[in-house]
Motif scaffolding. Sequence first.
Motif, mmCIF file in Angstrom:
data_model
loop_
_atom_site.group_PDB
_atom_site.id
_atom_site.type_symbol
_atom_site.label_atom_id
_atom_site.label_comp_id
_atom_site.label_asym_id
_atom_site.label_seq_id
_atom_site.Cartn_x
_atom_site.Cartn_y
_atom_site.Cartn_z
ATOM 1 N N ALA A 205 15.321 -10.659 1.281
ATOM 2 C CA ALA A 205 15.934 -9.233 0.544
ATOM 3 C C ALA A 205 15.375 -9.378 -0.689
ATOM 4 O O ALA A 205 15.370 -10.449 -1.388
ATOM 5 C CB ALA A 205 17.510 -9.280 0.824
ATOM 6 N N HIS A 206 15.135 -8.191 -1.486
ATOM 7 C CA HIS A 206 14.680 -8.332 -2.553
ATOM 8 C C HIS A 206 15.240 -6.896 -3.442
ATOM 9 O O HIS A 206 14.782 -5.741 -2.887
ATOM 10 C CB HIS A 206 13.259 -8.311 -2.870
ATOM 11 N N SER A 207 15.976 -7.095 -4.223
ATOM 12 C CA SER A 207 16.322 -5.829 -5.038
ATOM 13 C C SER A 207 15.743 -5.490 -6.192
ATOM 14 O O SER A 207 15.192 -6.460 -6.952
ATOM 15 C CB SER A 207 17.865 -6.055 -5.223
ATOM 16 N N PHE A 208 15.308 -4.167 -6.612
ATOM 17 C CA PHE A 208 14.436 -3.791 -7.560
ATOM 18 C C PHE A 208 14.778 -2.454 -8.436
ATOM 19 O O PHE A 208 15.502 -1.543 -7.565
ATOM 20 C CB PHE A 208 13.079 -3.913 -7.196
ATOM 21 N N SER A 351 21.214 3.104 -5.549
ATOM 22 C CA SER A 351 22.587 3.221 -6.271
ATOM 23 C C SER A 351 22.535 2.770 -7.521
ATOM 24 O O SER A 351 21.705 1.916 -7.689
ATOM 25 C CB SER A 351 23.784 2.527 -5.190
ATOM 26 N N GLN A 352 23.439 3.140 -8.292
ATOM 27 C CA GLN A 352 23.568 2.682 -9.825
ATOM 28 C C GLN A 352 24.153 1.218 -9.897
ATOM 29 O O GLN A 352 25.227 1.047 -9.380
ATOM 30 C CB GLN A 352 24.489 3.914 -10.528
ATOM 31 N N HIS A 353 23.319 0.612 -10.548
ATOM 32 C CA HIS A 353 23.888 -0.819 -11.042
ATOM 33 C C HIS A 353 23.537 -1.318 -12.376
ATOM 34 O O HIS A 353 22.618 -0.702 -12.949
ATOM 35 C CB HIS A 353 23.276 -1.993 -10.195
ATOM 36 N N ALA A 354 24.445 -1.969 -12.959
ATOM 37 C CA ALA A 354 23.988 -2.855 -14.166
ATOM 38 C C ALA A 354 22.793 -3.543 -13.762
ATOM 39 O O ALA A 354 22.674 -4.499 -12.945
ATOM 40 C CB ALA A 354 25.128 -3.711 -14.606
ATOM 41 N N TRP A 355 21.870 -3.468 -14.790
ATOM 42 C CA TRP A 355 20.564 -3.947 -14.467
ATOM 43 C C TRP A 355 19.723 -4.521 -15.886
ATOM 44 O O TRP A 355 20.105 -3.909 -16.723
ATOM 45 C CB TRP A 355 19.548 -3.072 -13.868
ATOM 46 N N PRO A 356 19.431 -5.710 -15.821
ATOM 47 C CA PRO A 356 18.935 -6.316 -17.363
ATOM 48 C C PRO A 356 17.688 -5.462 -17.652
ATOM 49 O O PRO A 356 16.476 -5.289 -16.837
ATOM 50 C CB PRO A 356 18.293 -7.575 -16.828
ATOM 51 N N VAL A 357 17.584 -4.908 -18.955
ATOM 52 C CA VAL A 357 16.628 -4.365 -19.494
ATOM 53 C C VAL A 357 16.441 -4.775 -20.603
ATOM 54 O O VAL A 357 17.010 -4.681 -21.580
ATOM 55 C CB VAL A 357 16.846 -2.717 -19.488
ATOM 56 N N THR A 368 17.379 -2.104 -2.543
ATOM 57 C CA THR A 368 17.334 -3.336 -1.785
ATOM 58 C C THR A 368 16.342 -2.999 -0.661
ATOM 59 O O THR A 368 16.649 -2.359 0.360
ATOM 60 C CB THR A 368 18.457 -4.038 -1.354
ATOM 61 N N ALA A 369 15.236 -3.878 -0.715
ATOM 62 C CA ALA A 369 14.094 -4.093 0.524
ATOM 63 C C ALA A 369 14.541 -5.265 1.143
ATOM 64 O O ALA A 369 14.690 -6.362 0.678
ATOM 65 C CB ALA A 369 12.643 -3.928 0.264
ATOM 66 N N THR A 370 14.416 -5.276 2.628
ATOM 67 C CA THR A 370 14.910 -6.434 3.511
ATOM 68 C C THR A 370 13.690 -6.515 4.405
ATOM 69 O O THR A 370 12.682 -5.561 4.609
ATOM 70 C CB THR A 370 15.926 -6.408 3.969
ATOM 71 N N LEU A 387 7.549 -8.282 -0.052
ATOM 72 C CA LEU A 387 8.548 -7.431 -0.467
ATOM 73 C C LEU A 387 8.396 -7.062 -2.040
ATOM 74 O O LEU A 387 8.447 -5.953 -2.639
ATOM 75 C CB LEU A 387 10.025 -7.880 -0.468
ATOM 76 N N ARG A 388 7.817 -7.942 -2.794
ATOM 77 C CA ARG A 388 7.492 -7.788 -4.132
ATOM 78 C C ARG A 388 6.379 -6.740 -4.234
ATOM 79 O O ARG A 388 6.509 -5.940 -5.311
ATOM 80 C CB ARG A 388 7.380 -8.938 -4.891
ATOM 81 N N ARG A 389 5.397 -7.026 -3.414
ATOM 82 C CA ARG A 389 4.270 -5.998 -3.641
ATOM 83 C C ARG A 389 4.704 -4.532 -3.197
ATOM 84 O O ARG A 389 4.418 -3.516 -3.870
ATOM 85 C CB ARG A 389 3.222 -6.317 -2.752
ATOM 86 N N ILE A 390 5.810 -4.334 -2.275
ATOM 87 C CA ILE A 390 6.257 -3.026 -1.863
ATOM 88 C C ILE A 390 7.016 -2.490 -3.324
ATOM 89 O O ILE A 390 6.718 -1.493 -3.330
ATOM 90 C CB ILE A 390 7.215 -3.343 -0.824
ATOM 91 N N ALA A 391 7.652 -3.129 -3.993
ATOM 92 C CA ALA A 391 8.687 -2.824 -5.060
ATOM 93 C C ALA A 391 7.352 -2.428 -6.237
ATOM 94 O O ALA A 391 7.631 -1.302 -7.051
ATOM 95 C CB ALA A 391 9.416 -3.898 -5.466
ATOM 96 N N GLU A 392 6.271 -3.178 -6.430
ATOM 97 C CA GLU A 392 5.399 -2.853 -7.287
ATOM 98 C C GLU A 392 4.788 -1.301 -6.825
ATOM 99 O O GLU A 392 4.494 -0.665 -7.922
ATOM 100 C CB GLU A 392 4.355 -3.899 -7.369
ATOM 101 N N LEU A 393 4.401 -1.346 -5.720
ATOM 102 C CA LEU A 393 3.856 0.040 -5.360
ATOM 103 C C LEU A 393 4.712 0.978 -5.493
ATOM 104 O O LEU A 393 4.471 2.160 -5.800
ATOM 105 C CB LEU A 393 3.089 -0.274 -3.874
ATOM 106 N N LEU A 394 5.928 0.888 -5.327
ATOM 107 C CA LEU A 394 6.922 2.123 -5.200
ATOM 108 C C LEU A 394 7.081 2.310 -6.649
ATOM 109 O O LEU A 394 7.371 3.775 -6.737
ATOM 110 C CB LEU A 394 8.261 1.624 -4.661
ATOM 111 N N ASN A 395 7.028 1.499 -7.480
ATOM 112 C CA ASN A 395 7.173 1.992 -8.921
ATOM 113 C C ASN A 395 5.858 2.549 -9.626
ATOM 114 O O ASN A 395 6.138 2.836 -11.053
ATOM 115 C CB ASN A 395 8.041 0.983 -9.738
ATOM 116 N N ARG A 396 4.875 2.628 -8.899
ATOM 117 C CA ARG A 396 3.705 3.462 -9.429
ATOM 118 C C ARG A 396 3.445 4.261 -8.173
ATOM 119 O O ARG A 396 2.441 4.515 -7.676
ATOM 120 C CB ARG A 396 2.562 2.485 -9.456
ATOM 121 N N PRO A 397 4.543 5.411 -8.304
ATOM 122 C CA PRO A 397 4.219 6.434 -7.333
ATOM 123 C C PRO A 397 3.054 7.287 -7.361
ATOM 124 O O PRO A 397 2.440 7.808 -6.431
ATOM 125 C CB PRO A 397 5.498 7.178 -7.359
ATOM 126 N N GLU A 398 2.459 7.562 -8.397
ATOM 127 C CA GLU A 398 1.389 8.318 -8.857
ATOM 128 C C GLU A 398 0.197 7.868 -7.956
ATOM 129 O O GLU A 398 -0.881 8.402 -7.697
ATOM 130 C CB GLU A 398 0.993 8.641 -10.282
#
Length: 400
Positions: A205-208, A351-357, A368-370, A387-398
């Motif tokens: 599992a990987h949360s992002f 969902s909304q979570h406290a996240w380090p910025v 969370t992707a599993t 899973l990490r690569r999915i998160a990277e691609l998802l946050n570059r939606p353009e």
Amino acid sequence: MGTFSMPSLGADMEAGTLVEWLKKPGETVQRGDIIAVVETDKGAIEVEVFEDGKIAQLLVQPGEKVPVGTPLARIASNEDLPPTEEPAVPAAPDEAAAREPVAQPVMPPVAPPVVPPASPAPLLPPGEVLRASPAARDLAREKNIDLASVAGSGPDGAIVRDDVEQAEVGSPLVRETVADLDPMRRAIAAAMSRSKRDIPHYYLAHSFDVTAAAAWLGRYNANHPPAERLLMGALTVKAAALALREFPEFNGFYGTGGFTPSSAIHMGMAIAMRGGGLAAPAIHHTDSIALPELMVQMRDLVSRVRKGGFRSSEVSDPTVTVSSLGDRGVDMLLPIIYPPQVAIIGFGSVSQHAWPVGDALAVRPVMTATIGADHRANDGHRGALLLRRIAELLNRPEGL
């Protein structure tokens, strides 16, 4: 001469029942045409043909249940068909012959063909064909119910067993102590039992943070009418498909000879069916479809599956499956692989979570992707990178 056979529409499918022919002998067909409806444990499925030609012979009649691989019809290819002959042009008679009387041949009388008595036809308007599954026909005969009076809820109005049960009046259903599982649930039980018994699963599992994806999605939808707007699910499916290009060991099948990667990415979409059950038909070449078209295909697939109508290639072609219960408020799921595939990817809700910025905490949209994967074909190190690569691609939606 080609052969159209009973297809395998699932890892545990052993036989299917031919419900209806949609083409007749002599009709021309092209690759991709729907020519038959087959009933399996998944329901009534439209079956496509995979070659061009002409229907030469139908080998199986509606209502017959035959094993997978049984020839259903023979299809003559264009090379098999005899060349079309030009009609002969009669020579012009000479003047002398034209003056002579020509004897007309006397044809012997021909007896009219003997037509066997037809079986009673359903009470339907002329030209209409009653479409009903074999299970529905059996129950209607048992209960003495005229199928012509039953409204069908299956594909294209086909009558299924549930329709006949609802049409029965005055006979309450008998509830047994032990639930009698329907064919769909039995098929799922068999496939999942085989999966957990035979496949050495491992889970990651990987949360992002999906702030960038959510912001881009909001801007896109603000500039499009409701019918053209995107859901987060379209972004997650496309990101997963693109990531699998770099991790081919998660996209393919494990059989007796080991793992065979697929050259194409056909993402199976896990979709809940109305009345219970689950299907995971494929969206073909998912990695090559633009987001707006992918959203259109996803909506169409969900609509057709929930009505009980999908095609044989959609059922038999998935190379990997994606499942999401985010719309049900589930944060994370640990899905079971559908054999002979070797991986299934899951997405939870945003969902909304406290996240380090930086050095502080902020409230951020988090997903969370599993992945449930087959340890015979891949390993946890590569699964984590996927899973990490999915998160990277998802946050570059353009770039999707």
